[in-house]
Design a protein around this motif. Structure first.
Motif, PDB file in Angstrom:
ATOM      1  N   LEU A 206      -6.086   1.989  22.757  1.00  0.00           N
ATOM      2  CA  LEU A 206      -6.331   2.683  24.022  1.00  0.00           C
ATOM      3  C   LEU A 206      -5.274   3.754  24.290  1.00  0.00           C
ATOM      4  O   LEU A 206      -5.589   4.841  24.768  1.00  0.00           O
ATOM      5  CB  LEU A 206      -6.358   1.682  25.173  1.00  0.00           C
ATOM      6  CG  LEU A 206      -7.583   0.775  25.271  1.00  0.00           C
ATOM      7  CD1 LEU A 206      -7.416  -0.224  26.414  1.00  0.00           C
ATOM      8  CD2 LEU A 206      -8.860   1.586  25.478  1.00  0.00           C
ATOM      9  N   ALA A 207      -4.015   3.446  23.992  1.00  0.00           N
ATOM     10  CA  ALA A 207      -2.930   4.406  24.233  1.00  0.00           C
ATOM     11  C   ALA A 207      -3.126   5.666  23.398  1.00  0.00           C
ATOM     12  O   ALA A 207      -2.813   6.776  23.845  1.00  0.00           O
ATOM     13  CB  ALA A 207      -1.583   3.762  23.928  1.00  0.00           C
ATOM     14  N   GLN A 208      -3.655   5.498  22.180  1.00  0.00           N
ATOM     15  CA  GLN A 208      -3.891   6.661  21.323  1.00  0.00           C
ATOM     16  C   GLN A 208      -5.046   7.508  21.841  1.00  0.00           C
ATOM     17  O   GLN A 208      -4.961   8.733  21.904  1.00  0.00           O
ATOM     18  CB  GLN A 208      -4.170   6.186  19.889  1.00  0.00           C
ATOM     19  CG  GLN A 208      -4.267   7.298  18.855  1.00  0.00           C
ATOM     20  CD  GLN A 208      -5.639   7.938  18.793  1.00  0.00           C
ATOM     21  OE1 GLN A 208      -6.645   7.242  18.769  1.00  0.00           O
ATOM     22  NE2 GLN A 208      -5.683   9.258  18.779  1.00  0.00           N
ATOM     23  N   ARG A 209      -6.117   6.840  22.239  1.00  0.00           N
ATOM     24  CA  ARG A 209      -7.317   7.565  22.673  1.00  0.00           C
ATOM     25  C   ARG A 209      -7.201   8.101  24.098  1.00  0.00           C
ATOM     26  O   ARG A 209      -7.764   9.142  24.430  1.00  0.00           O
ATOM     27  CB  ARG A 209      -8.540   6.656  22.579  1.00  0.00           C
ATOM     28  CG  ARG A 209      -8.944   6.312  21.150  1.00  0.00           C
ATOM     29  CD  ARG A 209     -10.142   5.375  21.136  1.00  0.00           C
ATOM     30  NE  ARG A 209     -10.494   4.986  19.771  1.00  0.00           N
ATOM     31  CZ  ARG A 209     -11.331   5.644  18.988  1.00  0.00           C
ATOM     32  NH1 ARG A 209     -11.916   6.741  19.456  1.00  0.00           N
ATOM     33  NH2 ARG A 209     -11.585   5.236  17.770  1.00  0.00           N
ATOM     34  N   PHE A 210      -6.487   7.364  24.955  1.00  0.00           N
ATOM     35  CA  PHE A 210      -6.371   7.740  26.358  1.00  0.00           C
ATOM     36  C   PHE A 210      -4.888   7.798  26.741  1.00  0.00           C
ATOM     37  O   PHE A 210      -4.353   6.841  27.308  1.00  0.00           O
ATOM     38  CB  PHE A 210      -7.115   6.742  27.244  1.00  0.00           C
ATOM     39  CG  PHE A 210      -8.567   6.573  26.870  1.00  0.00           C
ATOM     40  CD1 PHE A 210      -9.498   7.533  27.215  1.00  0.00           C
ATOM     41  CD2 PHE A 210      -8.987   5.445  26.172  1.00  0.00           C
ATOM     42  CE1 PHE A 210     -10.838   7.383  26.873  1.00  0.00           C
ATOM     43  CE2 PHE A 210     -10.316   5.292  25.818  1.00  0.00           C
ATOM     44  CZ  PHE A 210     -11.249   6.265  26.173  1.00  0.00           C
ATOM     45  N   PRO A 211      -4.211   8.899  26.410  1.00  0.00           N
ATOM     46  CA  PRO A 211      -2.769   8.988  26.687  1.00  0.00           C
ATOM     47  C   PRO A 211      -2.410   8.718  28.141  1.00  0.00           C
ATOM     48  O   PRO A 211      -1.312   8.227  28.424  1.00  0.00           O
ATOM     49  CB  PRO A 211      -2.432  10.437  26.287  1.00  0.00           C
ATOM     50  CG  PRO A 211      -3.492  10.800  25.285  1.00  0.00           C
ATOM     51  CD  PRO A 211      -4.736  10.095  25.740  1.00  0.00           C
TER      52      PRO A 211
END
Length: 283
Positions: A206-211
């Protein structure tokens, strides 16, 4: 460009997406984001493609050396509004991994050669962004997470009932102590496995896709550390409980602290990541 964009936006809304002149026949949407610095809503007309049923846009900025403002905005707040002319809907903007980005960009260039020309004009790698429509009918990883939380909530209620029997002094006569210990071990193991899966898999994805979610995910990970400490204490109290010697009120108070922190953690997690999980990996 602001005045020009305003004219395009006005015509787009007036004609319900049927633009004339230089944009006649183009596939355009209006993307509204929240300003990363100003906090104000900003709308941009963008060309888009439909790839495998997903709406995809490129932060080309016509080959300029810097990313467009809307791209900086979605990295701060991934919630966006899309206007197609026929409808308006809410979506969340995802940044694909490097490998996914390259595969998508190759398909984009195959359909719209102009994006290759834009890329050739700049040394920066032009980001590709996937716009996921928020649809309450979608079921996916987020819904599974809620189901896991609900199961853990029910397990907590069962454990709390057993603790109440201990406090009331009925545990020995009802033969509750031994099953409660086994139940506690099972619950703690399940909770640890759930949180480890989030820390090692779901949260980094999630952190990669949704900074924009990064600060929230950091906080949730910190919650896991606090919960792990509490559940270790609860497990030690339950496993080491000796009727007539141990303090049952201490056990109940510690258990209630754990339950309260867990419920707050579950609720915050469900408010912040369920939608992102659903659109990222629909079931």
């Amino acid at each position: 460009m602001t005045g020009f964009n305003d004219q395009v936006i006005e015509e787009f809304r007036r004609t319900k997406g049927n633009l004339g002149g230089r944009f006649e026949g183009w596939q355009l949407i209006l993307l509204t984001t929240t300003g990363a610095k100003s906090g104000k809503r900003r709308t941009n007309p963008l060309g888009y493609l439909e790839i495998d049923g997903k709406t995809v846009v490129v932060a080309s900025n016509m080959g300029s050396p810097s990313h467009p403002g809307w791209y900086h905005n979605i990295r701060r707040d991934h919630r966006v509004t899309i206007e197609t002319g026929a409808e308006t809907y809410e979506a969340i903007a995802a940044v694909p991994s490097a490998a996914e980005r390259d595969a998508l960009f190759a398909r984009i260039v195959a359909e719209e050669r102009g994006f290759a020309d834009y890329q050739a004009k700049t040394s920066r790698e032009m980001p590709v962004v996937v716009l996921h429509r928020i649809d309450d009918r979608v079921r996916g990883m987020g819904d599974f997470l809620v189901e896991v939380h609900d199961w853990l909530r029910e397990e907590l209620k069962t454990l709390r009932a057993g603790v109440d029997e201990i406090v009331a002094g009925r545990a020995e006569s009802l033969g509750i102590a031994k099953p409660l210990r086994a139940h506690c071990v099972s619950f703690c193991d399940a909770l640890t496995k759930h949180h480890t899966g989030e820390d090692m898999g779901a949260f980094p994805m999630l952190a990669q896709r949704f900074p924009a979610l990064a600060p929230t995910l950091t906080r949730l990970g910190e919650d896991h550390v606090v919960v792990a400490t509490l559940q270790k204490r609860i497990r030690e109290l339950v496993e080491g409980y000796v009727h007539g010697e141990s303090d049952p009120v201490l056990l109940r108070d510690d258990f209630d602290e754990l339950a309260g922190k867990l419920e707050a953690h579950f609720a915050h997690e469900e408010r912040t990541v369920v939608t992102a999980l659903n659109v990222t990996a629909p079931g």
